[in-house]
Scaffold this motif. Structure first.
Motif, PDB file in Angstrom:
ATOM      1  N   VAL A  55     -22.365 153.213  23.855  1.00 42.81           N
ATOM      2  CA  VAL A  55     -22.832 152.038  24.599  1.00 42.81           C
ATOM      3  C   VAL A  55     -22.264 152.044  26.016  1.00 42.81           C
ATOM      4  O   VAL A  55     -23.008 151.935  27.004  1.00 42.81           O
ATOM      5  N   LYS A  56     -20.961 152.181  26.130  1.00 42.14           N
ATOM      6  CA  LYS A  56     -20.311 152.107  27.440  1.00 42.14           C
ATOM      7  C   LYS A  56     -20.789 153.258  28.340  1.00 42.14           C
ATOM      8  O   LYS A  56     -21.162 153.039  29.500  1.00 42.14           O
ATOM      9  N   GLU A  57     -20.794 154.473  27.793  1.00 39.71           N
ATOM     10  CA  GLU A  57     -21.178 155.632  28.589  1.00 39.71           C
ATOM     11  C   GLU A  57     -22.634 155.531  29.053  1.00 39.71           C
ATOM     12  O   GLU A  57     -22.966 155.877  30.185  1.00 39.71           O
ATOM     13  N   THR A  58     -23.502 155.052  28.169  1.00 42.76           N
ATOM     14  CA  THR A  58     -24.924 154.963  28.494  1.00 42.76           C
ATOM     15  C   THR A  58     -25.173 153.944  29.597  1.00 42.76           C
ATOM     16  O   THR A  58     -25.883 154.217  30.580  1.00 42.76           O
ATOM     17  N   ILE A  59     -24.585 152.750  29.457  1.00 40.84           N
ATOM     18  CA  ILE A  59     -24.820 151.703  30.450  1.00 40.84           C
ATOM     19  C   ILE A  59     -24.176 152.071  31.781  1.00 40.84           C
ATOM     20  O   ILE A  59     -24.755 151.828  32.859  1.00 40.84           O
ATOM     21  N   GLU A  60     -23.008 152.689  31.748  1.00 40.33           N
ATOM     22  CA  GLU A  60     -22.385 153.148  32.996  1.00 40.33           C
ATOM     23  C   GLU A  60     -23.269 154.173  33.698  1.00 40.33           C
ATOM     24  O   GLU A  60     -23.450 154.120  34.924  1.00 40.33           O
ATOM     25  N   SER A  61     -23.828 155.106  32.943  1.00 40.53           N
ATOM     26  CA  SER A  61     -24.690 156.133  33.513  1.00 40.53           C
ATOM     27  C   SER A  61     -25.943 155.522  34.139  1.00 40.53           C
ATOM     28  O   SER A  61     -26.337 155.884  35.259  1.00 40.53           O
ATOM     29  N   LEU A  62     -26.566 154.565  33.437  1.00 40.49           N
ATOM     30  CA  LEU A  62     -27.783 153.934  33.947  1.00 40.49           C
ATOM     31  C   LEU A  62     -27.493 153.084  35.180  1.00 40.49           C
ATOM     32  O   LEU A  62     -28.300 153.031  36.110  1.00 40.49           O
ATOM     33  N   SER A  63     -26.329 152.458  35.207  1.00 38.32           N
ATOM     34  CA  SER A  63     -25.934 151.675  36.374  1.00 38.32           C
ATOM     35  C   SER A  63     -25.732 152.581  37.586  1.00 38.32           C
ATOM     36  O   SER A  63     -26.155 152.258  38.698  1.00 38.32           O
ATOM     37  N   ARG A  64     -25.102 153.731  37.361  1.00 38.00           N
ATOM     38  CA  ARG A  64     -24.894 154.693  38.451  1.00 38.00           C
ATOM     39  C   ARG A  64     -26.219 155.217  38.993  1.00 38.00           C
ATOM     40  O   ARG A  64     -26.318 155.559  40.176  1.00 38.00           O
ATOM     41  N   LYS A  65     -27.226 155.276  38.145  1.00 36.60           N
ATOM     42  CA  LYS A  65     -28.550 155.736  38.578  1.00 36.60           C
ATOM     43  C   LYS A  65     -29.284 154.687  39.402  1.00 36.60           C
ATOM     44  O   LYS A  65     -30.368 154.961  39.917  1.00 36.60           O
ATOM     45  N   GLY A  66     -28.707 153.495  39.489  1.00 33.19           N
ATOM     46  CA  GLY A  66     -29.286 152.476  40.351  1.00 33.19           C
ATOM     47  C   GLY A  66     -30.125 151.422  39.654  1.00 33.19           C
ATOM     48  O   GLY A  66     -30.729 150.566  40.315  1.00 33.19           O
ATOM     49  N   PHE A  67     -30.171 151.446  38.326  1.00 36.81           N
ATOM     50  CA  PHE A  67     -30.927 150.425  37.609  1.00 36.81           C
ATOM     51  C   PHE A  67     -30.180 149.091  37.607  1.00 36.81           C
ATOM     52  O   PHE A  67     -28.949 149.059  37.475  1.00 36.81           O
ATOM     53  N   ARG A  68     -30.921 148.013  37.759  1.00 39.19           N
ATOM     54  CA  ARG A  68     -30.357 146.677  37.572  1.00 39.19           C
ATOM     55  C   ARG A  68     -30.193 146.467  36.073  1.00 39.19           C
ATOM     56  O   ARG A  68     -31.149 146.667  35.301  1.00 39.19           O
ATOM     57  N   ILE A  69     -28.999 146.086  35.635  1.00 35.92           N
ATOM     58  CA  ILE A  69     -28.692 145.960  34.215  1.00 35.92           C
ATOM     59  C   ILE A  69     -28.705 144.479  33.825  1.00 35.92           C
ATOM     60  O   ILE A  69     -27.909 143.675  34.334  1.00 35.92           O
ATOM     61  N   LEU A  70     -29.609 144.122  32.899  1.00 38.50           N
ATOM     62  CA  LEU A  70     -29.811 142.733  32.501  1.00 38.50           C
ATOM     63  C   LEU A  70     -29.600 142.575  30.999  1.00 38.50           C
ATOM     64  O   LEU A  70     -29.747 143.532  30.236  1.00 38.50           O
ATOM     65  N   ALA A  71     -29.270 141.365  30.573  1.00 41.42           N
ATOM     66  CA  ALA A  71     -29.191 141.036  29.150  1.00 41.42           C
ATOM     67  C   ALA A  71     -30.308 140.057  28.825  1.00 41.42           C
ATOM     68  O   ALA A  71     -30.520 139.082  29.546  1.00 41.42           O
ATOM     69  N   ALA A  72     -31.035 140.343  27.748  1.00 42.87           N
ATOM     70  CA  ALA A  72     -32.089 139.437  27.284  1.00 42.87           C
ATOM     71  C   ALA A  72     -31.925 139.269  25.780  1.00 42.87           C
ATOM     72  O   ALA A  72     -32.461 140.036  24.988  1.00 42.87           O
ATOM     73  N   SER A  73     -31.137 138.284  25.407  1.00 41.82           N
ATOM     74  CA  SER A  73     -30.779 138.067  24.008  1.00 41.82           C
ATOM     75  C   SER A  73     -31.042 136.619  23.608  1.00 41.82           C
ATOM     76  O   SER A  73     -30.927 135.709  24.434  1.00 41.82           O
ATOM     77  N   ASN A  74     -31.379 136.421  22.336  1.00 43.23           N
ATOM     78  CA  ASN A  74     -31.511 135.061  21.809  1.00 43.23           C
ATOM     79  C   ASN A  74     -30.158 134.447  21.492  1.00 43.23           C
ATOM     80  O   ASN A  74     -30.076 133.271  21.138  1.00 43.23           O
ATOM     81  N   GLY A  75     -29.087 135.238  21.585  1.00 44.85           N
ATOM     82  CA  GLY A  75     -27.758 134.737  21.301  1.00 44.85           C
ATOM     83  C   GLY A  75     -27.244 133.810  22.387  1.00 44.85           C
ATOM     84  O   GLY A  75     -27.776 133.768  23.504  1.00 44.85           O
ATOM     85  N   ARG A  76     -26.189 133.092  22.052  1.00 47.72           N
ATOM     86  CA  ARG A  76     -25.599 132.182  23.035  1.00 47.72           C
ATOM     87  C   ARG A  76     -24.627 132.928  23.942  1.00 47.72           C
ATOM     88  O   ARG A  76     -24.136 133.999  23.604  1.00 47.72           O
ATOM     89  N   ARG A  77     -24.371 132.338  25.101  1.00 43.44           N
ATOM     90  CA  ARG A  77     -23.585 133.025  26.129  1.00 43.44           C
ATOM     91  C   ARG A  77     -22.232 133.548  25.624  1.00 43.44           C
ATOM     92  O   ARG A  77     -21.883 134.708  25.897  1.00 43.44           O
ATOM     93  N   PRO A  78     -21.419 132.748  24.901  1.00 43.39           N
ATOM     94  CA  PRO A  78     -20.123 133.284  24.474  1.00 43.39           C
ATOM     95  C   PRO A  78     -20.252 134.527  23.591  1.00 43.39           C
ATOM     96  O   PRO A  78     -19.434 135.446  23.688  1.00 43.39           O
ATOM     97  N   TYR A  79     -21.263 134.545  22.740  1.00 47.75           N
ATOM     98  CA  TYR A  79     -21.489 135.696  21.856  1.00 47.75           C
ATOM     99  C   TYR A  79     -21.860 136.930  22.671  1.00 47.75           C
ATOM    100  O   TYR A  79     -21.268 138.008  22.517  1.00 47.75           O
ATOM    101  N   ILE A  80     -22.825 136.766  23.570  1.00 46.80           N
ATOM    102  CA  ILE A  80     -23.282 137.887  24.404  1.00 46.80           C
ATOM    103  C   ILE A  80     -22.134 138.418  25.256  1.00 46.80           C
ATOM    104  O   ILE A  80     -21.867 139.629  25.300  1.00 46.80           O
ATOM    105  N   GLU A  81     -21.441 137.516  25.929  1.00 44.88           N
ATOM    106  CA  GLU A  81     -20.381 137.945  26.848  1.00 44.88           C
ATOM    107  C   GLU A  81     -19.192 138.541  26.107  1.00 44.88           C
ATOM    108  O   GLU A  81     -18.541 139.458  26.625  1.00 44.88           O
TER     109      GLU A  81
END
Length: 224
Positions: A104-130
């Motif tokens: 998870v960490k390596e994948t998201i770090e790699s995609l962020s370095r490639k310039g993608f905007r990284i967003l969360a779209a979850s039905n969960g509540r903020r404390p759970y997601i964060e």
């Protein structure tokens, strides 16, 4: 299916449970503890829903989950149990329980370095997601997280719609990444392409079609 080119993507919207993290190994005990605690303190006898019923609800908006599992209770009573589940879940995740999918960490770090905007779209509540993103070590890589507030944003599709407006993005340039029908529906409602995480919690035949198939989260780094 939506016509799209991976070369034109600018943003990646990640579902959380079933996509980055699985609460499957802890969720039943958390629900059991929360329902039993409420039953004892309120004097209202409640039967614990089966593991299958609980897992079928994962991925839906929180209020929908508890309405389906405990329809005999008033909304305020269901909210009390929901708050308890949230508190216990976050505690357990902080204690190292639950399962993060590989890389998870390596994948998201790699995609962020490639310039993608990284967003969360979850039905969960903020404390759970964060909590999940923080424990994974990727919370700082995510743009400010939008969540269902039951007023302005009522569905996961509403979350995606707000991201489109907030960042002035064309829908076909946001890839929705998830494992359940709510993720698919959110993508289709907004005209966004959908990446289906086949390793998540979907039931057989739940997802009608998709633009991208992910057998592992790290497949994203090869496909994008």
């Amino acid at each position: 299916m939506t016509s799209f080119s991976s070369d034109s993507l600018q943003a990646l919207a990640f579902d959380v449970d079933g996509t980055l993290f699985s609460s499957e190994e802890i969720i039943l005990q958390v629900y059991k503890d929360s329902i039993e605690h409420f039953s004892q303190s309120s004097g209202i006898p409640l039967e614990l829903p089966s593991r299958e019923r609980i897992m079928d609800e994962i991925g839906k908006p929180v209020k929908t989950i508890f309405l389906n599992l405990l329809p005999q209770l008033e909304e305020e009573q269901r909210d009390t149990i929901s708050d308890s589940v949230l508190r216990f879940l976050c505690q357990r995740i902080r204690n190292g329980e639950g399962e993060f999918y590989p890389q998870v960490k390596e994948t998201i770090e790699s995609l962020s370095r490639k310039g993608f905007r990284i967003l969360a779209a979850s039905n969960g509540r903020r404390p759970y997601i964060e909590t999940i993103l923080d424990v994974a070590g990727v919370l700082p890589l995510f743009d400010p997280i939008l969540v269902i507030d039951n007023e302005r944003i009522k569905t996961k599709g509403g979350i995606l719609k707000e991201y489109v407006k907030l960042y002035g993005l064309e829908p076909e340039k946001i890839l929705m990444i998830g494992d359940r029908l709510s993720d698919y529906d959110a993508a289709r409602q907004n005209g966004c392409p959908f990446a289906f995480c086949t390793y998540g919690h979907a039931n057989p035949g739940e997802i009608p079609d998709f633009e991208m198939e992910l057998k592992n989260l790290s497949d994203l780094t090869k496909l994008l």
